[in-house]
Every structure is written in structure tokens, then in C-alpha cells.
Design a protein around this motif. Sequence first.
Motif, mmCIF file in Angstrom:
data_model
loop_
_atom_site.group_PDB
_atom_site.id
_atom_site.type_symbol
_atom_site.label_atom_id
_atom_site.label_comp_id
_atom_site.label_asym_id
_atom_site.label_seq_id
_atom_site.Cartn_x
_atom_site.Cartn_y
_atom_site.Cartn_z
ATOM 1 N N ASP A 103 0.815 -1.221 0.000
ATOM 2 C CA ASP A 103 0.000 0.000 0.000
ATOM 3 C C ASP A 103 0.850 1.273 0.000
ATOM 4 O OD1 ASP A 103 -2.394 -1.463 0.081
ATOM 5 O OD2 ASP A 103 -2.333 -1.565 2.274
ATOM 6 N N ASP A 127 2.678 2.131 2.556
ATOM 7 C CA ASP A 127 2.820 2.564 3.948
ATOM 8 C C ASP A 127 4.145 2.046 4.505
ATOM 9 O OD1 ASP A 127 0.384 3.933 4.026
ATOM 10 O OD2 ASP A 127 -0.713 2.124 4.583
ATOM 11 N N ALA A 177 1.447 6.248 6.785
ATOM 12 C CA ALA A 177 1.738 6.979 5.563
ATOM 13 C C ALA A 177 3.120 7.627 5.708
ATOM 14 C CB ALA A 177 0.669 8.039 5.313
ATOM 15 N N GLU A 228 4.459 10.379 4.809
ATOM 16 C CA GLU A 228 4.534 11.806 5.177
ATOM 17 C C GLU A 228 4.360 12.044 6.672
ATOM 18 O OE1 GLU A 228 0.314 10.987 3.637
ATOM 19 O OE2 GLU A 228 2.332 10.486 2.958
#
Length: 161
Positions: A21, A23, A133, A135
Amino acid sequence: MTQTDHLQYRPCVGTMLFNTDGDVFVGKRIDNKEGDWWQMPQGGVDDGEDLDTAMLRELGEETGLQPRHLEIVHRMEDELYYDLPPELRGKLWGGKYKGQRQNWYLVRFTGVDTDIDLEAHKHPEFCEWKWVAPELLPELIVPFKKPVYEAVLAAFEGRLA
């Protein structure tokens, strides 16, 4: 940087482990009771140890993952350095280092979540783990390592696929 300065930084490898994904794996350190800080796997390089070998060893010790669950995508060309805050100097790594010099890897996780075993090593370093995530990484790490995480993110941007 002089040779003496270079020797005052502990050699280390770090791993940005990402799943299908996109992640990234982070773990909550067992020994950090002072905050809700999460970090990517990292650890020291033994004398004479190859960096790839050190990364796979450290990742295995911290996550229980075997090389069959991993695919090295990229390694940063430059080392990243950070200094310990004054209150930690002399307390970590036998007081021998003022910080770390890190070689960072981007590694694709090819296994399933149940392959992750934080207690695979006799001295676990993480008490919890999760996928996040990318970020979010700079906000999850202890503040003195934030510039390192920002540099890792910039170096691996566009490669989490």
C-alpha cells in the motif's frame, strides 16, 4: 569533518520498510517511556560488517523478518548524521559516540503482516508496530531525529511503489 570527528559517530543502518500500500513500518521503542515516539528500524554496524548484511540482521532482530520477506529497492548514496541531545550524551552506547552516521535503505516488504514478530530476538526493541503513511514519519520520531527522517523521505520520494 576530521577523522577524529568521523570516529565519534556510531556507524548505523536504517530501513524504510514499505508494504504494497506504500505505507511504512514504524515501531514504538520499549525503552522510551517519555513520549509517544515511533521509529523505523535501525541499528549499529558491527566492525567489518557489510552494510547489506548489517541492515538485514538489524531488520531481522527488530521485526523477525527473514530475507525472503524483503526486497532491497535502493540505498542512499550519502550517510546521514545526527547528534544526540546533551541529556543523552554519555548515556548511550557506553558514552563512546556523540551521535550516529546512518546508511539508509528502502526495502519492499513482500510477506504478510503475520510474518512480523517483535519478539523473535531475545532482546526486543519494539513493544508495538504499525504501518503509517510516509509523510507522517517526521511527526512520529523523536524531535532530534526529525531532520534525518525528512532527508530519508526526500531521498526515497517516488520509489514507494
